[in-house]
Scaffold this motif. Sequence first.
Motif, PDB file in Angstrom:
ATOM      1  N   ASP A1223       0.842  -1.192   0.000  1.00  0.00           N
ATOM      2  CA  ASP A1223       0.000   0.000   0.000  1.00  0.00           C
ATOM      3  C   ASP A1223       0.879   1.245   0.000  1.00  0.00           C
ATOM      4  O   ASP A1223       2.110   1.172  -0.070  1.00  0.00           O
ATOM      5  CB  ASP A1223      -0.959  -0.021   1.183  1.00  0.00           C
ATOM      6  N   THR A1224       0.246   2.384   0.092  1.00  0.00           N
ATOM      7  CA  THR A1224       0.991   3.646   0.012  1.00  0.00           C
ATOM      8  C   THR A1224       1.965   3.797   1.164  1.00  0.00           C
ATOM      9  O   THR A1224       3.114   4.220   0.981  1.00  0.00           O
ATOM     10  CB  THR A1224       0.009   4.824  -0.003  1.00  0.00           C
ATOM     11  N   MET A1225       1.538   3.435   2.372  1.00  0.00           N
ATOM     12  CA  MET A1225       2.430   3.558   3.524  1.00  0.00           C
ATOM     13  C   MET A1225       3.616   2.621   3.405  1.00  0.00           C
ATOM     14  O   MET A1225       4.754   2.991   3.726  1.00  0.00           O
ATOM     15  CB  MET A1225       1.653   3.258   4.811  1.00  0.00           C
ATOM     16  N   VAL A1246      -5.219  -3.137   8.903  1.00  0.00           N
ATOM     17  CA  VAL A1246      -5.907  -4.160   8.112  1.00  0.00           C
ATOM     18  C   VAL A1246      -5.443  -4.042   6.671  1.00  0.00           C
ATOM     19  O   VAL A1246      -5.519  -2.979   6.064  1.00  0.00           O
ATOM     20  CB  VAL A1246      -7.429  -3.987   8.211  1.00  0.00           C
ATOM     21  N   ILE A1247      -4.935  -5.131   6.133  1.00  0.00           N
ATOM     22  CA  ILE A1247      -4.421  -5.131   4.773  1.00  0.00           C
ATOM     23  C   ILE A1247      -5.571  -5.260   3.796  1.00  0.00           C
ATOM     24  O   ILE A1247      -6.525  -6.027   4.027  1.00  0.00           O
ATOM     25  CB  ILE A1247      -3.417  -6.286   4.589  1.00  0.00           C
ATOM     26  N   ASP A1248      -5.478  -4.535   2.732  1.00  0.00           N
ATOM     27  CA  ASP A1248      -6.526  -4.543   1.722  1.00  0.00           C
ATOM     28  C   ASP A1248      -6.676  -5.939   1.114  1.00  0.00           C
ATOM     29  O   ASP A1248      -5.701  -6.684   0.941  1.00  0.00           O
ATOM     30  CB  ASP A1248      -6.178  -3.526   0.633  1.00  0.00           C
ATOM     31  N   THR A1249      -7.926  -6.288   0.789  1.00  0.00           N
ATOM     32  CA  THR A1249      -8.198  -7.628   0.252  1.00  0.00           C
ATOM     33  C   THR A1249      -7.517  -7.831  -1.095  1.00  0.00           C
ATOM     34  O   THR A1249      -7.007  -8.923  -1.392  1.00  0.00           O
ATOM     35  CB  THR A1249      -9.716  -7.824   0.115  1.00  0.00           C
ATOM     36  N   GLN A1250      -7.500  -6.807  -1.907  1.00  0.00           N
ATOM     37  CA  GLN A1250      -6.865  -6.936  -3.224  1.00  0.00           C
ATOM     38  C   GLN A1250      -5.368  -7.164  -3.087  1.00  0.00           C
ATOM     39  O   GLN A1250      -4.776  -7.975  -3.820  1.00  0.00           O
ATOM     40  CB  GLN A1250      -7.152  -5.679  -4.046  1.00  0.00           C
ATOM     41  N   LEU A1251      -4.701  -6.435  -2.149  1.00  0.00           N
ATOM     42  CA  LEU A1251      -3.281  -6.661  -1.922  1.00  0.00           C
ATOM     43  C   LEU A1251      -3.029  -8.068  -1.406  1.00  0.00           C
ATOM     44  O   LEU A1251      -2.075  -8.742  -1.808  1.00  0.00           O
ATOM     45  CB  LEU A1251      -2.741  -5.635  -0.919  1.00  0.00           C
ATOM     46  N   MET A1252      -3.901  -8.532  -0.493  1.00  0.00           N
ATOM     47  CA  MET A1252      -3.735  -9.875   0.028  1.00  0.00           C
ATOM     48  C   MET A1252      -3.892 -10.906  -1.069  1.00  0.00           C
ATOM     49  O   MET A1252      -3.159 -11.908  -1.122  1.00  0.00           O
ATOM     50  CB  MET A1252      -4.759 -10.114   1.147  1.00  0.00           C
TER      51      MET A1252
END
Length: 1450
Positions: A1223-1225, A1246-1252
């Motif tokens: 993600d951006t961070m 919480v990690i984004d579902t798409q990234l996961m």
Amino acid sequence: MSCKLEKLLAINDLRAVKRVLNLGLGGPSEKTSTLDDDEWKNTWEWGDAEEEGTDQENRSTEDQAWLQQCVVGMSPGADLLVLAANQYAAFLTRKWDFNEESELKMKFYLSEGEMLAHADGEEITAILCLPLASQKRSAQGEPDWTCIIIGFSSGYLRMYTEKAELLLSQLLHEEPVRQLKFQTYSPSRYREFTEQLDDLVIVYSSAVVSVEGFSLFQTLRACRNQLARATAGKWETVDPPPLTYKKWGFQDQKELSDCEHVGGVTPSSFDQMVGESIQRGPHGTIKSIIPASTLLVTVGLEPYIGFFYASEGTVQPILSEMAMAVASKLKTFLTGGLLGFRGRTQQEDSHHPSIEPATPVPMKYGIYDKRRQGGRIVLSPNKTMAAITDGFGRVILFDILKAIAVRMWKGYRDAQCGWIETVDESTHPEHREGQTSKRAYFLVIYAPRRGIVEIWCSQQGPRVGAFNVGKSGRLLYSNYAMMGLNNATAHSCKPMIYPCCLLDADGNICSFAVPFHCALSGRNSKKARDLHLLKDLRTLLKDSDLNQDKLVSEIKKILLDLKTASIRQQAVEIILHNKFVTSEFISEIVSTLHSYLQNQDPEKLDFESKVLLQMCWRIKQLVALYRIVEGINNKQTEKSPVCDEETEPRDVQLFSSVFNLTESEVGNLVSLASVHQTSSYSMGKHVTFADNQEILMTLSKFLRLFQLSYSHLVKEDITENGSSVLPITVHPACSESDFKKIGDFLFHAVIQSKETSDTILHDALKKSGIVPKKLLEILLIYWLSHTTSLNKWKQWLVFQDLLKHITSHAVSLDESLLCGDGESEPIWWKTVKSLLCESTNSLSAYTAAIIAQSVAITLALGNNHKLASNPPSLASISMEQLASATQLDNENVSQEVRQDETNLSDIQEIQGICVDKDHTDNGDSEWESISLNTERWHFLVTQLEDVFVLSMLLNLLPNVPKFEVSLSSLLNSGQGAVTELVAKWAVTASIDPDLLTVYSGRDEEATPSFQFDGFENLDKERKGYGFNLLKGLLSQVRRRYPRSLEPDLVLINCAWEHLVQWNTDRDAVQHLIGTIQCLSRVNSATLCNGVGCMMWKTFLMKKFEALAKLMEKVGKPPKERLCRKELKMSDIYIEKFLDFCCQLLCHVLETNMVSESEPVPLFPVEELLQGQEIHGQTPLVTLALGQKSSNYKLVDHHLHLATAMLMVISFQLKSVRILSMYDTMGRNAFFHELNGSHSMKLNTEVIDTQLMRARTHFLLRVTSAIAESVPESIPDNMSFPVSLRLSRTSSHSGICMSSPGQSHASRWFGRTLDLARGWRVNVDEVRRHYVCELYSGGYDSLAEEAMTAVTDRVLLGSQLLLLAGQRVRHAIIGLTDTAEKLAQLSPTLSSWLKSLDAEGLRCTNPPLQNTAFLVSHVINCLPENHSEQEIAISLLETIQSMTELNNINS
């Protein structure tokens, strides 16, 4: 030197040029010659012969007059010549004629010849060859190309290339072009004239057009580029930028003949006040800001000369002019619009381009002479004077600033004028610095009717030259250089090489050479006369026909005939710089001049003559020294060569008494000599000395190395015998190599003779007047520049004797040189120590320090202090006594060395030969402590001894570049200098890090075996001994520099040096491996953590960022071209680079926790630097300990990215964008220092579902690639690249693999699991996928081991059931009775097998027994009530029946 007319160039084929110009053909005119009597009688012919002679004379006259019909233009550099007649033009370029036998080999060759007129009756009236400056930085001031600007009678201005290609055609005024002139850039020389820019001036009959140089330059470049594109076949047209020009009209000038554009002029306030008073009287106003204006000077008729000032900006029209313009418009309207002639007028105007009217410029003042009409005006280079020709045969010189005629020449009808600028170069270079060079301007007048060229000093001066050149020549004057220069580039361009030349009718081009002295006061000027004599002197020295006596007498006559002291000094310098003169020659000439000046009345001698008298005195002193030294050198050369007797002194007491050493110091010195000789033998290095080397130096070269003249008078010194000498010093411009040359000439023969120096040389050095300090420097630089030997004891004695005599001579002149209080050191010895400390020849510096110490102690004791043992003096010890006391020669030493080569214990004895710093003598000291200076000498000798041992180590190996080490460099480089040198040497020589740690004090008792390739060029006998010697020297350097060679310090510097060399050559990946090897052996976790953070920041962070962004951009492993462009490395080394990044990050991560609990290590300052001000850079260890502890989360974050990038590169994965999985961070946290304070919240957010989903997909792809990388059959001797050797463990590390390929896959899978945990991906899903991929590949045993770690066994059972079904389906399809077998199965099982897709199965024919075990694992994983339990049981029964059938068939 007088004025000269020198032939510069010649036209190669004059007939061809005339043929192109459509002129009458004829050869060059023959020169008239004197006829003898026979020829005179034969010329008396009558009748037809007279008529033939008349015809030949007429043809000769026509041949001579052809140049008067031409228009000529030549470039300032004389590289291009253009001739034109009527409508034709010939372009000639300069070339070298190799076949020409005469000296004039440079000629003009015809390159192009064409008719340039575009209309009938159009003729060429003016030509200008304009060179354009190059825009390239490597142009070196040469022009890029030359533009030929040609004016026509129709008013058109056309511009061509050197190949006669038309670039631009412009009609600016509808009158014939009279003159073309150009003004190049020139800075502001004085207040009245501002900075002058490039400007093209076109003179018409009633107007003058000034084209701005910048716009012309850009237009010509654009037109030339357009022409090049058209030549290449690209016909697109690009409009060139328009020309910016101004057109001035002179209504107050009745007839305009010529004009000069002087440039911008800023009048003074007084001139403005006078002008306003004359024009407006009391009503005039004075403006606070003086307006700038452009000065135009015209010549013609009424006025004869006019001065027009064009103010910048627009000129307001006069009311009468407005009325005339309105009347003209009204007339055009009536005749055209009302009477019907408008259409025809528009049709006629359409054929001619629109021409802007000229801006009228009022005349400020002028000179009216009704009958006098001006012809040509030629402006001087400094724009202050102008020469004007008129119809009365006069040439008048005008002062442009004052508008005053200052001089007139009569009888020069049809004269042609030009200017020559000359710079004063006669001033001595030493006195010329910082001064502006004087300039003189000469007026060149060519009178064609008289056939003579005269050169005059401007304004008041006489005629300085006259040449008969014929009546049909043409004077070519170009008062410009190159177009396109500015204030930044004007100084780098070449000036006008040939501003004024003469072209005669035979095609020869001559240039004028006018010396500056011709502008002096008059014909009887002393300086001008002396310069002529100086020229005669140069000619005499070049004349080889004269004998020695006659040459000496002629030179004496010239020197005594000179009147100016400065010229006489130049004459002496010319004689001295002649390399063919002898010492007797110079001695006789200088003695004559010295006697002549000395006999003069001192009160009548001017200051320069007194300076010259002292110069002659110095020359006599140096010549006497040269003759004595030359005799010594010749005597040494005539002797037969004597073989070296390199011996060791056995009589220690005798040797210690000579050099004021203790017996222990003598033993230490002998031991060092043995080690040095042993190292030279083992490495195959042999030092040779040319004892009878002939030192050649001419007298002129010898004298040039000394400063003979000063700008002031110097007081003479009084020697011991009462004679007076002038002090002489070495020339300030002499370098260290020049000092060495002087030392070779003065001392080489004496020192190499191994005899005590002769008193003749000592007396000659004293009488020479050379300053003792410079003699000391010459002697020391000679000694330090030669590679001596510790066994050359006899040379030591000669050097000691010379040093002692020079010091005594210096003390006799100034006793304060050896005086010093308790705190300060004597000035004399401070100079000696400074040279010894700066020398990189550590061996010679060490020996010189010992000898200088003995001389210092001897001179300090003097006559009042005797040694307790009364040692004999140096003079009482003969060379025979010393030779009898020395018995062991070089061969015996070599034999003893060979006997001890194989014995390590004997080598250890050689290692311990050097006295340790903590060593104390058993007995009392033989010498009593004399003073603080003695202790300082002892400390310096000890320091130089340590440097010598260090230098022996660094230069021991034959395949390692030489390391130049000096004591001064070690002290100035700071605390880490020794550590950095040893580290650089170890890395360059590929020394094993274990060798550095074992023989640097960490574990000296251990003697492990090492593989070292530094002695591969040596034979087996010397290789083993060289390795033992290497270990011994390492141990010795460690004892001498214990704090600088701490194991951890050496290792981190070696690791740093490895990365430095890798950064230089990024394809040398072996340095990356060496860095990890060194870091892994560092004990201090704090030190290792700090160095790792520094390595990341300095060498890796930017490259790692570039690689990550490159992979993100292309979405796959980058190819060779991109890697070379972005990373400066090959794509085949990207994997090893990422492997190194992962290992370094892992190393920093492991030391992070340990460093927090570990105390900070202390590294005290080396004894070498104690008590001294520390200079140089901060040591690496200090910077490493000053680093903050690394950020654990940030390091782990970078490690995850590096691991993922390594996976992409290793398995060649495509369509993968690593940075998009953050993600951006997370992306913002990358590519920072490892000890930065970036907040990381990756574990809590919480990690984004798409990234996961993207991370999971990537890890599953990597898992598949790992499973596919396991080889089907692995030989026992197969080796796999160790691409990763991380020590991090995972829960999968308990799997035991017997095959290298299997263990390789196991390590990769462990990393994948670590990355999955760091990314918070479901680890169990990755394990299940890995098990399935292994079963798909047929690696059932590996899959069974991996199954034990899976948590969700039900889901695993379902996935494995599909794999088992695919195997069974392939097995049934492979049988001949496939349909019959399917019919025997249950309908449910048969339908289920048909629905399976077996294409994803990699191993299609595993043993049925393995498939049965797989189904058994499925049944165990699935619960009893599971829906797929029944299919699994049926599938197992089917496999069992197939197995039984196969057994029956077999």
